[in-house]
Each structure stands twice: as structure tokens, then as C-alpha cells.
Design an enzyme around this catalytic site. Structure first.
Site, PDB file in Angstrom:
ATOM      1  N   SER A 287       0.845  -1.188   0.000  1.00 11.08           N
ATOM      2  CA  SER A 287       0.000   0.000   0.000  1.00 11.08           C
ATOM      3  C   SER A 287       0.880   1.238   0.000  1.00 11.08           C
ATOM      4  O   SER A 287       1.944   1.261   0.629  1.00 11.08           O
ATOM      5  CB  SER A 287      -0.912  -0.005   1.236  1.00 11.08           C
ATOM      6  OG  SER A 287      -1.488   1.268   1.434  1.00 11.08           O
TER       7      SER A 287
ATOM      8  N   ARG B  37     -22.992  -8.348 -45.373  1.00 17.01           N
ATOM      9  CA  ARG B  37     -21.905  -7.792 -44.567  1.00 17.01           C
ATOM     10  C   ARG B  37     -22.476  -6.603 -43.825  1.00 17.01           C
ATOM     11  O   ARG B  37     -23.017  -5.689 -44.442  1.00 17.01           O
ATOM     12  CB  ARG B  37     -20.698  -7.363 -45.408  1.00 17.01           C
ATOM     13  CG  ARG B  37     -19.538  -6.818 -44.528  1.00 17.01           C
ATOM     14  CD  ARG B  37     -18.211  -6.706 -45.265  1.00 17.01           C
ATOM     15  NE  ARG B  37     -17.801  -8.007 -45.774  1.00 17.01           N
ATOM     16  CZ  ARG B  37     -17.847  -8.359 -47.048  1.00 17.01           C
ATOM     17  NH1 ARG B  37     -18.254  -7.490 -47.962  1.00 17.01           N
ATOM     18  NH2 ARG B  37     -17.473  -9.556 -47.426  1.00 17.01           N
TER      19      ARG B  37
ATOM     20  N   ASN C 193      -1.887  -6.958   0.324  1.00 15.23           N
ATOM     21  CA  ASN C 193      -3.176  -7.098  -0.348  1.00 15.23           C
ATOM     22  C   ASN C 193      -3.214  -8.297  -1.301  1.00 15.23           C
ATOM     23  O   ASN C 193      -2.215  -8.603  -1.958  1.00 15.23           O
ATOM     24  CB  ASN C 193      -3.490  -5.826  -1.139  1.00 15.23           C
ATOM     25  CG  ASN C 193      -3.641  -4.613  -0.247  1.00 15.23           C
ATOM     26  OD1 ASN C 193      -4.247  -4.696   0.806  1.00 15.23           O
ATOM     27  ND2 ASN C 193      -3.068  -3.487  -0.674  1.00 15.23           N
TER      28      ASN C 193
ATOM     29  N   LYS D  80       0.213  -3.498   5.145  1.00 15.71           N
ATOM     30  CA  LYS D  80      -0.720  -4.263   4.319  1.00 15.71           C
ATOM     31  C   LYS D  80      -0.024  -5.223   3.349  1.00 15.71           C
ATOM     32  O   LYS D  80       1.061  -4.945   2.842  1.00 15.71           O
ATOM     33  CB  LYS D  80      -1.634  -3.329   3.525  1.00 15.71           C
ATOM     34  CG  LYS D  80      -2.558  -2.476   4.385  1.00 15.71           C
ATOM     35  CD  LYS D  80      -3.672  -1.870   3.570  1.00 15.71           C
ATOM     36  CE  LYS D  80      -4.654  -2.941   3.154  1.00 15.71           C
ATOM     37  NZ  LYS D  80      -5.775  -2.374   2.363  1.00 15.71           N
TER      38      LYS D  80
END
Length: 493
Positions: free
Chosen positions: A329, A368, A337, A335
């Protein structure tokens, strides 16, 4: 500053094999491979008196190398005609010189080359996706077997339900990975070449085969060149050896007949590309693209289910699993994560909308369409990239997933025994009656002396220690793991 899209906002697929296989240069090479395959297909009919000499296929193949072409110029010029094939044909014709110029793009329409290139790119990209899905399934098989009997809380609607095992959860993730693998493998085998001419009638091919315009090597051209055909362009290799080629029974061989040369040319074109031979030109019959989009969206969702579970189970207050190497972080140094699961979850949320665009393009008017076909190109590339990145991340995530048995066991005790209320209700009903048993359990609170309340109600008539042990209420979970692990890739469940 460069305007190239390097993946700054979509790093989930950055650095993956699929990212490389779907880049602009890879698409350019696929377009060139399609053009070279067409010339080789024409040349393969030369034995029957057809007007394209065998050497022409070698000449065009030798020139069809993406690094020799000005990609930025092609991009800018593609706007003028509505697709990149038109300027590419001009550049390839110039690149092959007079000796082979008459044999470039012979009888084809731009959509023939564009659709075939899309299928080539998809075929090549899916090879990496399938490999990563196999890795994921293999790692999940190990986890499921190792944790066959590892108890953990089952959760429904965010709350504790009944005990399960982590092995059963991993076996479920594996089942989805195998489902995705098998769907993509089936789609990959059926990806078809496209060759129908201006409006899907193949009329130009017969006209060319019957006319004198390309009956010989142009005057003054050098003799046959000795050219090594790149492995990726040889018919024996193709784009990976598609196994889904259809037949062409009833088609006319060299020399014409009721069907003309078209069906024979299509069969040769499919062989040269390594893609399946279509029964009909599919300019406005977009089943191949829709099926591919559906299988890719399913794969993203299947991997997304696993990612969603990992994201929940790795919450700080749950802590039952964690990624081997989490992300940091910018503000909170503590942290770690679950980044891989996050990228997979993001892909799972985007993929359905992209698949919806491909399904919407099924409603294509005339022979087309204007817009429906064009909407597929970038959409399919984005979908391939999302799924390619998700499959790569899923394999890495599972191979390094950390499982905390102790935390799982501790979480089983958070409700003080109420996690086995289903079992308790079944045991108490014969003793107390259904209504009284349910009232007793419904009125209990986590951690508020459930065992004592039960002792007062039933005395020693039930083995309460056994009944309250969540590890003794796993049902058939271990046996279901064993059953699931007997399935192998490609085997119908």
C-alpha cells in the site's frame, strides 16, 4: 510521449503470453499469415491446371513478415476504408514485387482476411490460456487432496452455515477451472477459417480459375525462388493444428463443376491456416465469435468465483487463506493485499459486458454488416486479454496459496456450537419434539452457554460433546473430494 496502450490501466494482463499474442504486431502477422495461406491454397490447386504457380505461395509467405511493414501507417490508413486489410493488401502487393503481385488477395474480400486473422489470434492466444488453466487445475488438485479433511466454516449469505472442508472448496474451484478448460478447448478446435468472397458466394474464385489473367508468372519475373516457409505458416503446423475441420464432400475439385473451385479452395485455405473448414462462409453467421465470447466470459466468471472466495477468506478478521506474495500500500506499510485475486475479480466483472457486445453482433444485416462486425475486433481482443491475464494470475495464486488450518478451526468455534445447529435439531427432535427443539436452538446466542442449555433440556440422553464438535459434522465432504478428483481435463463430469 507515445500514444501506445501499454496496459497502464489494465495491468492484469500485462506481461502475459496472451498480451503478446494479441498485440497489434501479432494481429498484423495474423493478417499476413491469412494472406499467405490464401496464396498457398491457390498454389496447391496448380496441379489441376489452375493459374497460380506453386512458387507464388512461397514468395508471398516470405514477404509476409510483420516487421517489414509500417504499422503506424497501416493504422492511419485503415480509417479510410473501414478496415486494415485494404491498406495492407496494397503494401503486401508492393512488397512481393512483380513476380507475385497478381497472386495477392486473389478473389478474397477484406472480411475473409480479417475474420481469419481474428480466429488465428484467438487460436494462438487460447493455447496460453489453456496451459494456465491446466496449471490451475493441477495445483487445485493438490490443495484438494491435501485438505480433504481440513474442516472450516461453510458460509451462506455471509453467515456461518454448517462445517465443510477446505478440500471440498478447492475441489469446487478445480471443477470450474476444468469446465472452463474444456469449453475453451472445444471452441478452439472449432475456430474456422473464413473465405467467401465479396458476398459469400465464392463467385470470384471460379471466375479467376477460368480466366487467363494470372495464367503464368509475369514476363520478366525471376524464376522460382527457394524460400523457407516459416514453421508458423506451414500447413502441417498451421496455428496450432485445429482438430475441428469440417468436410467438403460433394465439392468440385480442380477444373470446376457445379460447385466451382470455391469449396476446394476453402478446404485448402483451412489446411494452410490450421483452422477448421467452415460449411458456409460466416460473414454474417457469427456463431464462432459468439461461442468464443461465451466461453471466455464463462472462464472469467469461473476464475472469478475462486477469486471472490480468496478475497473473503483473506480478510483480516477471517484470515483462513493468503496469497504467497501480496501487494503493498502507498499509505499503509503493514498491508499485504491479495492482488492476484483482485485482478481476477476485476476481469470477471468486465468480461460479461464484452461478451454481450459479441452476442449483440449476431444481429448482422445483409451479407456484410456496417458496425456489427467492426464492433467485434477490439472487444474480442479485450476479452482474450482479460481472460489470459486472469488465467495466468489464477495459476500463480493457487500454486502459492497459503492455508491456515488453525485459523479455520478457530473460526469454527466462533458461534459456540451453533454452526452445527442443523445436526442438533435432528438429534433433539426425537427427544424434545420438533417445535421445542427449534425454539431452543433459535433462542440460543453465540457463546452464551449452548452446552449448558442443552444439558438442562436433555440431561445425559445425548452425547453432547460429540454432537457439538463441528469436525464430526462434515457429511460427505471428504468423499465428494475423492469423487471430484477422479475427473481429468477433457472428461465430461
Amino acid at each position: 510521449m507515445t500514444s501506445a496502450d501499454l496496459g497502464l490501466l489494465s495491468a492484469g494482463h500485462a506481461g502475459s503470453a496472451v498480451a503478446a499474442a494479441t498485440g497489434d504486431e501479432a494481429f498484423l502477422q495474423a493478417l499476413l499469415d491469412a494472406e499467405a495461406a490464401l496464396t498457398r491454397a491457390w498454389a496447391s490447386l496448380a496441379g489441376g491446371g489452375f493459374p497460380v504457380p506453386e512458387q507464388a505461395g512461397l514468395w508471398v509467405t516470405e514477404a509476409a513478415r510483420a516487421e517489414r511493414f509500417d504499422l503506424p501507417s497501416l493504422v492511419l490508413r485503415a480509417r479510410e476504408g473501414g478496415n486494415p486489410v485494404i491498406p495492407l493488401v496494397a503494401d503486401l502487393t508492393a512488397a512481393v514485387g512483380d513476380r507475385a503481385a497478381p497472386y495477392v488477395h486473389l478473389g478474397a474480400t477484406s472480411q475473409d482476411i480479417m475474420d481469419t486473422a481474428l480466429m488465428l489470434v484467438a487460436h494462438r492466444a487460447l493455447g496460453a490460456v489453456l496451459s494456465d488453466l491446466a496449471r490451475t487445475a493441477g495445483a487445485l488438485a493438490v490443495l484438494a487432496a491435501e485438505h480433504r479433511d481440513t474442516p472450516m466454516p461453510g458460509r451462506t449469505l455471509t453467515q456461518h452455515a454448517v462445517p465443510t472442508t477446505f478440500g471440498l472448496k478447492a475441489a469446487g474451484w478445480r471443477a470450474l477451472a476444468l469446465d472452463a478448460h474444456d469449453r475453451l478447448l472445444a471452441v478452439r478446435r472449432s475456430l474456422p477459417a473464413q473465405l467467401g468472397g465479396a458476398a459469400g458466394t465464392m463467385a470470384a474464385f471460379s471466375a479467376i480459375s477460368e480466366g487467363p489473367a494470372t495464367s503464368a508468372v509475369p514476363p520478366g519475373s525471376p524464376g522460382p525462388a527457394v524460400v523457407e516457409v516459416p514453421e508458423s505458416s506451414k500447413s502441417s503446423k498451421g496455428s496450432g493444428g485445429s482438430e475441428g475441420a469440417g468436410g467438403s464432400e460433394g465439392s468440385a475439385g480442380p477444373g470446376g463443376g457445379p460447385a466451382g473451385v470455391g469449396p476446394s479452395l476453402v478446404a485448402g485455405f483451412a489446411r494452410e491456416t490450421g483452422l477448421a473448414e467452415p460449411v458456409l462462409p460466416w460473414h454474417v453467421l457469427r456463431t464462432p465469435v459468439a461461442d468464443l465470447g461465451g466461453a471466455l466470459a464463462f472462464t472469467a466468471g469461473a476464475l472469478g468465483k475462486m477469486a471472490a472466495d480468496v478475497l473473503v477468506l483473506s480478510r483480516t478478521e477471517i484470515g483462513e487463506v493468503s496469497e504467497a506474495a501480496g501487494g503493498g500500500s502507498s499509505a499503509m506499510p503493514h498491508k499485504s493485499n491479495p492482488v492476484r485475486a483482485t485482478w481476477i475479480a476485476a476481469a470477471a466483472r468486465r468480461a460479461p459486458a464484452l461478451a454481450a457486445v459479441l452476442y449483440g453482433s449476431l444481429a448482422a444485416e445483409d451479407e456484410r454488416p456496417s458496425g456489427a462486425w467492426h464492433a467485434e475486433w477490439q472487444t474480442l481482443r479485450d476479452l482474450l486479454r482479460l481472460v489470459g491475464g486472469a488465467a495466468r494470475d489464477a495459476a500463480d495464486l493457487v500454486e502459492g496459496l497459503r492455508v491456515d488450518r488453525e485459523r479455520m478451526r478457530a473460526n469454527l468455534d466462533l458461534t459456540g456450537g451453533l454452526i452445527v445447529s442443523e445436526r442438533l435439531a435432528a438429534a433433539l427432535t426425537p427427544v424434545l419434539g420438533k417445535e421445542r427443539a427449534r425454539a431452543l436452538l433459535a433462542g440460543a446466542s453465540p457463546g452464551q452457554g449452548l452446552k449448558e442449555a442443552l444439558e438442562q433440556a436433555v440431561g445425559d440422553r445425548l452425547a453432547l460433546d460429540d454432537l457439538l464438535d463441528p469436525t464430526h459434522y462434515l457429511g460427505s465432504a471428504p468423499a465428494l473430494v475423492d469423487r471430484a478428483l477422479r475427473r481429468t481435463p477433457g472428461e465430461t463430469p
